[in-house]
Structure formats: structure tokens, C-alpha cells
Scaffold this motif. Structure first.
Motif, PDB file in Angstrom:
ATOM      1  N   PRO A  64      22.285  68.875  41.048  1.00  0.00           N
ATOM      2  CA  PRO A  64      22.881  67.873  40.051  1.00  0.00           C
ATOM      3  C   PRO A  64      24.321  67.887  40.071  1.00  0.00           C
ATOM      4  O   PRO A  64      25.064  68.824  40.466  1.00  0.00           O
ATOM      5  CB  PRO A  64      22.307  68.095  38.762  1.00  0.00           C
ATOM      6  N   GLY A  65      24.958  66.906  39.863  1.00  0.00           N
ATOM      7  CA  GLY A  65      26.398  66.777  39.587  1.00  0.00           C
ATOM      8  C   GLY A  65      27.195  66.702  40.685  1.00  0.00           C
ATOM      9  O   GLY A  65      28.166  66.627  40.855  1.00  0.00           O
ATOM     10  N   GLY A  66      26.583  66.018  41.825  1.00  0.00           N
ATOM     11  CA  GLY A  66      27.069  65.544  43.253  1.00  0.00           C
ATOM     12  C   GLY A  66      28.128  64.420  42.675  1.00  0.00           C
ATOM     13  O   GLY A  66      28.035  63.860  41.477  1.00  0.00           O
ATOM     14  N   PRO A  67      28.789  64.062  43.633  1.00  0.00           N
ATOM     15  CA  PRO A  67      29.804  63.037  43.247  1.00  0.00           C
ATOM     16  C   PRO A  67      29.140  61.514  42.917  1.00  0.00           C
ATOM     17  O   PRO A  67      28.104  61.286  43.362  1.00  0.00           O
ATOM     18  CB  PRO A  67      30.495  62.629  44.600  1.00  0.00           C
ATOM     19  N   ALA A  68      29.479  61.208  41.800  1.00  0.00           N
ATOM     20  CA  ALA A  68      28.858  59.799  41.498  1.00  0.00           C
ATOM     21  C   ALA A  68      29.244  58.752  42.438  1.00  0.00           C
ATOM     22  O   ALA A  68      30.032  58.545  43.105  1.00  0.00           O
ATOM     23  CB  ALA A  68      29.299  59.103  40.131  1.00  0.00           C
ATOM     24  N   ALA A  69      27.995  57.684  42.441  1.00  0.00           N
ATOM     25  CA  ALA A  69      28.223  56.393  43.290  1.00  0.00           C
ATOM     26  C   ALA A  69      29.420  55.653  42.855  1.00  0.00           C
ATOM     27  O   ALA A  69      29.847  55.668  41.758  1.00  0.00           O
ATOM     28  CB  ALA A  69      26.883  55.975  43.382  1.00  0.00           C
ATOM     29  N   PRO A  70      30.027  55.199  43.880  1.00  0.00           N
ATOM     30  CA  PRO A  70      31.209  54.379  43.392  1.00  0.00           C
ATOM     31  C   PRO A  70      30.783  53.113  42.504  1.00  0.00           C
ATOM     32  O   PRO A  70      29.622  52.501  42.790  1.00  0.00           O
ATOM     33  CB  PRO A  70      31.696  53.869  44.581  1.00  0.00           C
ATOM     34  N   ALA A  71      31.478  52.928  41.475  1.00  0.00           N
ATOM     35  CA  ALA A  71      31.130  51.793  40.750  1.00  0.00           C
ATOM     36  C   ALA A  71      31.095  50.471  41.444  1.00  0.00           C
ATOM     37  O   ALA A  71      32.024  50.260  42.193  1.00  0.00           O
ATOM     38  CB  ALA A  71      32.036  51.699  39.433  1.00  0.00           C
ATOM     39  N   ALA A  72      30.126  49.463  41.072  1.00  0.00           N
ATOM     40  CA  ALA A  72      30.373  48.278  41.819  1.00  0.00           C
ATOM     41  C   ALA A  72      31.726  47.588  41.565  1.00  0.00           C
ATOM     42  O   ALA A  72      32.092  47.622  40.407  1.00  0.00           O
ATOM     43  CB  ALA A  72      29.148  47.373  41.245  1.00  0.00           C
ATOM     44  N   ALA A  73      32.081  46.717  42.425  1.00  0.00           N
ATOM     45  CA  ALA A  73      33.377  46.084  42.057  1.00  0.00           C
ATOM     46  C   ALA A  73      33.020  45.016  41.148  1.00  0.00           C
ATOM     47  O   ALA A  73      31.925  44.441  41.120  1.00  0.00           O
ATOM     48  CB  ALA A  73      33.683  45.455  43.363  1.00  0.00           C
ATOM     49  N   SER A  74      34.151  44.837  40.278  1.00  0.00           N
ATOM     50  CA  SER A  74      33.780  43.899  39.158  1.00  0.00           C
ATOM     51  C   SER A  74      34.982  42.795  39.032  1.00  0.00           C
ATOM     52  O   SER A  74      36.130  43.190  39.326  1.00  0.00           O
ATOM     53  CB  SER A  74      33.585  44.490  37.910  1.00  0.00           C
ATOM     54  N   SER A  75      34.706  41.520  38.834  1.00  0.00           N
ATOM     55  CA  SER A  75      35.601  40.627  38.585  1.00  0.00           C
ATOM     56  C   SER A  75      36.189  40.361  37.119  1.00  0.00           C
ATOM     57  O   SER A  75      36.811  39.450  36.855  1.00  0.00           O
ATOM     58  CB  SER A  75      35.512  39.338  39.163  1.00  0.00           C
ATOM     59  N   VAL A  76      35.395  41.314  36.291  1.00  0.00           N
ATOM     60  CA  VAL A  76      35.709  40.914  34.593  1.00  0.00           C
ATOM     61  C   VAL A  76      36.764  41.589  34.619  1.00  0.00           C
ATOM     62  O   VAL A  76      37.143  42.825  34.737  1.00  0.00           O
ATOM     63  CB  VAL A  76      34.424  41.717  33.853  1.00  0.00           C
ATOM     64  N   PRO A  77      37.698  40.990  33.787  1.00  0.00           N
ATOM     65  CA  PRO A  77      39.124  41.762  33.386  1.00  0.00           C
ATOM     66  C   PRO A  77      38.886  42.871  32.479  1.00  0.00           C
ATOM     67  O   PRO A  77      37.955  42.839  31.494  1.00  0.00           O
ATOM     68  CB  PRO A  77      39.771  40.480  32.721  1.00  0.00           C
ATOM     69  N   ALA A  78      39.840  43.760  32.810  1.00  0.00           N
ATOM     70  CA  ALA A  78      39.826  45.283  31.780  1.00  0.00           C
ATOM     71  C   ALA A  78      40.002  44.827  30.422  1.00  0.00           C
ATOM     72  O   ALA A  78      41.095  44.065  30.278  1.00  0.00           O
ATOM     73  CB  ALA A  78      40.452  46.262  32.445  1.00  0.00           C
ATOM     74  N   LEU A  79      39.479  45.567  29.505  1.00  0.00           N
ATOM     75  CA  LEU A  79      39.718  45.277  28.064  1.00  0.00           C
ATOM     76  C   LEU A  79      40.841  46.315  27.774  1.00  0.00           C
ATOM     77  O   LEU A  79      41.004  47.310  28.316  1.00  0.00           O
ATOM     78  CB  LEU A  79      38.487  45.621  27.078  1.00  0.00           C
ATOM     79  N   PRO A  80      41.715  46.085  26.900  1.00  0.00           N
ATOM     80  CA  PRO A  80      42.971  46.799  26.457  1.00  0.00           C
ATOM     81  C   PRO A  80      42.230  48.072  26.101  1.00  0.00           C
ATOM     82  O   PRO A  80      41.204  48.203  25.586  1.00  0.00           O
ATOM     83  CB  PRO A  80      43.370  46.249  25.202  1.00  0.00           C
ATOM     84  N   SER A  81      42.930  49.492  26.196  1.00  0.00           N
ATOM     85  CA  SER A  81      42.296  50.758  26.009  1.00  0.00           C
ATOM     86  C   SER A  81      41.668  51.037  24.607  1.00  0.00           C
ATOM     87  O   SER A  81      40.493  51.433  24.481  1.00  0.00           O
ATOM     88  CB  SER A  81      42.856  51.703  26.716  1.00  0.00           C
ATOM     89  N   SER A  82      42.456  50.652  23.739  1.00  0.00           N
ATOM     90  CA  SER A  82      41.994  50.880  22.374  1.00  0.00           C
ATOM     91  C   SER A  82      40.851  50.210  21.895  1.00  0.00           C
ATOM     92  O   SER A  82      39.920  50.644  21.531  1.00  0.00           O
ATOM     93  CB  SER A  82      43.194  50.396  21.299  1.00  0.00           C
ATOM     94  N   VAL A  83      40.669  48.722  22.392  1.00  0.00           N
ATOM     95  CA  VAL A  83      39.383  48.025  22.239  1.00  0.00           C
ATOM     96  C   VAL A  83      38.243  48.731  22.914  1.00  0.00           C
ATOM     97  O   VAL A  83      37.143  48.925  22.712  1.00  0.00           O
ATOM     98  CB  VAL A  83      39.587  46.389  22.634  1.00  0.00           C
ATOM     99  N   ALA A  84      38.532  48.895  24.187  1.00  0.00           N
ATOM    100  CA  ALA A  84      37.514  49.516  24.990  1.00  0.00           C
ATOM    101  C   ALA A  84      36.936  50.767  24.391  1.00  0.00           C
ATOM    102  O   ALA A  84      35.828  51.114  24.244  1.00  0.00           O
ATOM    103  CB  ALA A  84      37.851  49.897  26.237  1.00  0.00           C
TER     104      ALA A  84
END
Ligand SMILES: [Zn+2]
Length: 280
Positions: free
Chosen positions: A10-30
């Protein structure tokens, strides 16, 4: 026992996240949304016995995961609840020195739920050898008979298994056997409801952790007196009765089930009655 050829550690490298076009939330909100999500998924940790912490997950707080203090440091999780509980389990374990391994009481969807995500985080997953094919397979659907459930319950459960409870098949890295020691508890045989179902028993203070040896929740998540699980979800009802009789004969002071609880008081008599009662 460590199993071999289980598809890599277990704990091998995680699969890369799918590319997303959703804009990132401000970090405090996230971050706030992240914490809110975890509070929705799981209540705060509660101490329920010496060295045993309960995490109650799910909308009805009926999905139990127990963190056991490991004498060699950190904690071991017994059962993994529904899939949304993975983050809260890791958070609570981190406050207790880290999650050493997960032991599934049996392989049903709502007990292996968070296990795939915990394994992806590097935690080895264990269960009884007889439960492994179900944890790695269809999570109990191999023998369930949902047609025995009332129509409305069947629809509610079908949706819940798929969308809320089941994290999907999980590779089992290790097996545990009846008689093994787990954090000062002895592994006991509670097969019947599911193949290879196990519990943990500590004679010194008569605490039992029992997965789904009995239910104190109805099919809608409401509290009820201890009862054997319903036929629709049982693998072998007669064996489930025998397991519950053996559990009652241990005369536990505190029983920690897979859903709701703890059960205290006149436990032995209540479990004896449940073992002989008609099962819906
Ligand atoms: Zn269950």
C-alpha cells in the motif's frame, strides 16, 4: 500473517488527479469546506473503554470505527465504516500517534467502506482469511438477498451501498486468525452474518468489539434492542445464532457493535434472547 502477491505494497504513488477546469477556491474557504466535510462525515472521537476510541460516522452517526491504542505506538482501526470516514479516521489516528493498520470485522460494504482510501494512504488492511474474498470482491453482494427487504428499504439501501457506504474492493495485505492478539484483545469467531466475521474480546474488563454479530439499529438506522441481522444480509443464520450464543456466554460487561451502541447493562440475557428470537 502477511499475504503475498497482493498487487504491491500500500501507499504507492497516488494516481494523478484528473485535470479540472473548475477554478480553485481561496485556500481559507477550501480549508473551511474541508473541515466542514469531515464534520459531516464523522462525529468527534469518544473514549468508550480503556484504550478504545469510537468514531461515529454517517448521516445517522450509526457507522462505528474503533481505534485501539497499540502498545507499540499509534492505533489500530477495527472496521473502517463508510467511505467518507477515511479522512476523519486518519485525523483521529494522527492525534494518537498514527494509524498502524486496519482490521475489518468482515467484508461487507459498510465495513470496508473507507479501507481503499486508507490503504492508498499507506495503511495495511487485514481481515480473517474467510472474509478476504468478500472485502476484495463485491462486499457481501455475492450472497445477499435484497429481495427479502421491504421495497422502500431495498431502494434506500441500494442507493446507500453504492453512493454513500461502499468504497469498493480493497486488497487485503494481511490476515488475522482466531486466537491472535490485537492490542491486548483476543480475536474471536463471530462468523454467520458474514463469512470470516470476527470480534475482539478482552477478558480483563469484559469488553467485546463485535462488528455485526447483532444489530441495535433497525434497517432505517433507528435504535432497537439487540437482534440478529436480517436474513437479507445473512450468510448463515444458524452459524450467526451459534456465534451470538458464544458471545453471550463470555458474559461481556460492554459490547461495542458495528452500528450504534455501546451496549451495557444486562448484556448476557439480552444477547441470549436475540440468539433465539425469530429473524425477519
Ligand atoms: Zn454493518
Amino acid at each position: 500473517m502477511v499475504r503475498e502477491d497482493r498487487g504491491g505494497p500500500p501507499g504507492g504513488p497516488a494516481a494523478p488527479a484528473a485535470a479540472s477546469s473548475v477554478p480553485a477556491l481561496p485556500s481559507s474557504v477550501a480549508q473551511r469546506l474541508h473541515h466542514l466535510g469531515r464534520r459531516v462525515a464523522c462525529g468527534p472521537p469518544v473514549s468508550v473503554a480503556d484504550g478504545v476510541t469510537l468514531l461515529r460516522g454517517g448521516a445517522f452517526r450509526a457507522m462505528n470505527v474503533y481505534l485501539l491504542d497499540d502498545p507499540s505506538g499509534g492505533v489500530v482501526a477495527f472496521d473502517s465504516g463508510e467511505k467518507g470516514m477515511a479522512g476523519p479516521i486518519l485525523d483521529a489516528a494522527a492525534e494518537r500517534g498514527g494509524l498502524r493498520r486496519v482490521i475489518l470485522g468482515h467484508g461487507d460494504t459498510d465495513h470496508r467502506g473507507a479501507a481503499p482510501a486508507l490503504r492508498a494512504a499507506g495503511v495495511p488492511i487485514a481481515c480473517h482469511a474467510d472474509a478476504a474474498p468478500y472485502a476484495e470482491g463485491r462486499g457481501g453482494r455475492e450472497y445477499w438477498r435484497p429481495e427479502l427487504l421491504p421495497r422502500a428499504v431495498r431502494a434506500f439501501h441500494a442507493l446507500s451501498h453504492r453512493a454513500v457506504w461502499d468504497g469498493g474492493p480493497v486488497t487485503i495485505d494481511e490476515t488475522v486468525a482466531v486466537g491472535d492478539d490485537v492490542c491486548g484483545f483476543e480475536v474471536v469467531d463471530l462468523a454467520g452474518h458474514a463469512p470470516g466475521q470476527i470480534g475482539l474480546w478482552r477478558a480483563s474488563d469484559r469488553v467485546a468489539i463485535v462488528s455485526d454479530a447483532f444489530y441495535v439499529t433497525s434497517m432505517w438506522g433507528r435504535p432497537q434492542e439487540p437482534a440478529l441481522p436480517v436474513r437479507a444480509y445473512d450468510h448463515d443464520l444458524e452459524r450467526a445464532r451459534e456465534s451470538l450464543r458464544r458471545l453471550a456466554a463470555l458474559d461481556p460487561a460492554t459490547v461495542l457493535p458495528g452500528h450504534l451502541g455501546p451496549v451495557t447493562g444486562d448484556v448476557r440475557r439480552r444477547l441470549e434472547a436475540a440468539a433465539e428470537a425469530d429473524v425477519r
